[in-house]
Design a protein around this motif. Structure first.
Motif, PDB file in Angstrom:
ATOM      1  N   ASP A  71       3.403   2.202  -0.819  1.00 19.91           N
ATOM      2  CA  ASP A  71       3.676   1.553   0.170  1.00 19.91           C
ATOM      3  C   ASP A  71       3.377   1.931   1.451  1.00 19.91           C
TER       4      ASP A  71
ATOM      5  N   ILE B  89       4.262  -1.535   3.303  1.00 15.73           N
ATOM      6  CA  ILE B  89       3.396  -2.503   2.661  1.00 15.73           C
ATOM      7  C   ILE B  89       3.132  -3.171   1.380  1.00 15.73           C
ATOM      8  N   PRO B  90       3.865  -4.196   1.547  1.00 11.89           N
ATOM      9  CA  PRO B  90       3.801  -4.854   0.387  1.00 11.89           C
ATOM     10  C   PRO B  90       2.374  -4.374  -0.833  1.00 11.89           C
TER      11      PRO B  90
ATOM     12  N   LYS C 207       0.225  -2.323  -1.003  1.00 11.78           N
ATOM     13  CA  LYS C 207      -1.382  -2.156  -0.572  1.00 11.78           C
ATOM     14  C   LYS C 207      -1.140  -0.467  -1.482  1.00 11.78           C
TER      15      LYS C 207
ATOM     16  N   SER D 210      -0.546  -6.661   3.407  1.00 14.34           N
ATOM     17  CA  SER D 210      -0.175  -7.159   2.081  1.00 14.34           C
ATOM     18  C   SER D 210      -1.955  -7.329   1.996  1.00 14.34           C
TER      19      SER D 210
ATOM     20  N   ARG E 228      -5.038  -5.676  -0.241  1.00 13.68           N
ATOM     21  CA  ARG E 228      -4.789  -6.787  -1.132  1.00 13.68           C
ATOM     22  C   ARG E 228      -6.633  -7.216  -1.751  1.00 13.68           C
TER      23      ARG E 228
END
Length: 321
Positions: free
Chosen positions: A30, A44-45, A47, A287, A291
């Motif tokens: 991330d 970055i959650p 990623k 994030s 996604r």
């Protein structure tokens, strides 16, 4: 393979030798990188998984188009197994013509558009690149679409990658004229396939960085992670879908880390200033962006995130273009 500026962790399963390729696994993290600093302070959650899924999709897409890649298999949720080549040291350069099982020490960059953030604009303004060298008659406008792809080369063994001309790139790689032409033609093909796919899903693929290895049988093989937001500049409705957004935030807030100056002055890396962290509200927005980009690109719906029009609108509103 170099990992300092990478957002991936490398696990070597089987080391490569002079006569045989090995086996490795990339774990996509991330983390993100900008300014050639290396990994920045924030994560970055999501990623890593979003990027890994895009990479696996792209390898399959490119192989279907006849491009040979080092991809072996996707390991959910965020890893890829691949054929591993040796990474040459400075002392190994230029490569010998008969080298095998080795990553070429040169990136190929293919540009089809020149959006905000493209280094071409900065280099043209500084005089280190001329319009003629870029195949242009006049200075380009921001966002200009090129009539023909502009192909460049950059080193991969320096602290900061350096742009080099085709003759220098060919000398470093040790490729003869026919194989160097194959390298160029394959890069243009890879760029075309990714650009056409981007257009089909409503995105713009403006440029991409491609890496290659020479396999044990002397064949040229596409490596790394083509067409992901870490390696390509992707836009949706004029908004960057990747780290250019974060690079812009640092510059706009006068928080850019002057890596080029620090290197030129000989400042050791351990004395470089620590970059400022991103504001807390930026991380969930980024994030969602990564996604949503992955879902749009691959056609898979895996997360409860806004669609790409909403995700990019939030980026433009909270962080900027």
């Amino acid at each position: 393979m170099p990992v300092l500026h990478s957002t991936k962790n490398l696990q070597i399963t089987t080391p490569a030798t002079e006569t045989s390729t090995g086996l490795g696994v990339f774990e996509y993290t991330d983390a993100y990188t900008v300014f050639h600093y290396g990994r920045m302070p924030d994560l970055i959650p999501g990623k890593g998984e979003a990027t890994a899924r895009m990479a696996a999709f792209n390898f399959r897409l490119l192989e279907a188009a006849g491009v040979r890649t080092h991809f072996r298999r996707f390991i959910a949720p965020d890893r890829i197994e691949f054929e591993l080549a040796r990474f040459p040291a400075q002392d190994d350069l230029p490569l010998s013509p008969g080298v095998r099982s080795t990553l070429l020490p040169v990136q190929v960059l293919v540009r089809t558009e020149l959006p905000q953030g493209s280094s071409v604009h900065r280099r043209l303004a500084a005089g280190t690149l001329t319009p003629a060298q870029a195949g242009l008659r006049t200075l380009p406008a921001v966002g200009e679409e090129l009539k023909e792809p502009f192909v460049e080369f950059a080193t991969m063994v320096d602290d900061v990658n350096r742009y080099i001309d085709a003759a220098h790139a060919q000398r470093l790689t040790g490729l003869d004229d026919d194989r160097f032409r194959t390298l160029l033609d394959t890069s243009v093909t890879v760029n075309r396939v990714l650009t056409e796919h981007a257009r089909a899903v409503g995105l713009r693929h403006c440029d991409g960085k491609f890496e290659f290895m020479v396999a044990a049988d002397a064949g040229l093989v596409l490596a790394d992670s083509p067409g992901t937001p870490d390696e390509s500049r992707l836009l949706f409705d004029g908004v960057h879908c990747g780290k250019q957004v974060l690079r812009n935030w640092y510059v706009d807030n006068n928080l850019e880390v002057p890596v080029n100056r620090l290197i030129a002055e000989g400042v050791p890396r351990h004395r470089w200033p620590t970059p400022a962290s991103l504001p807390g509200e930026c991380l969930p927005v980024m994030s969602d962006l990564y996604r949503s980009l992955s879902e749009t690109w691959t056609g898979e719906r895996r997360w409860n995130v806004p669609d790409l029009p909403a995700a990019t609108a939030a980026v433009a509103r909270i962080i900027g273009h």
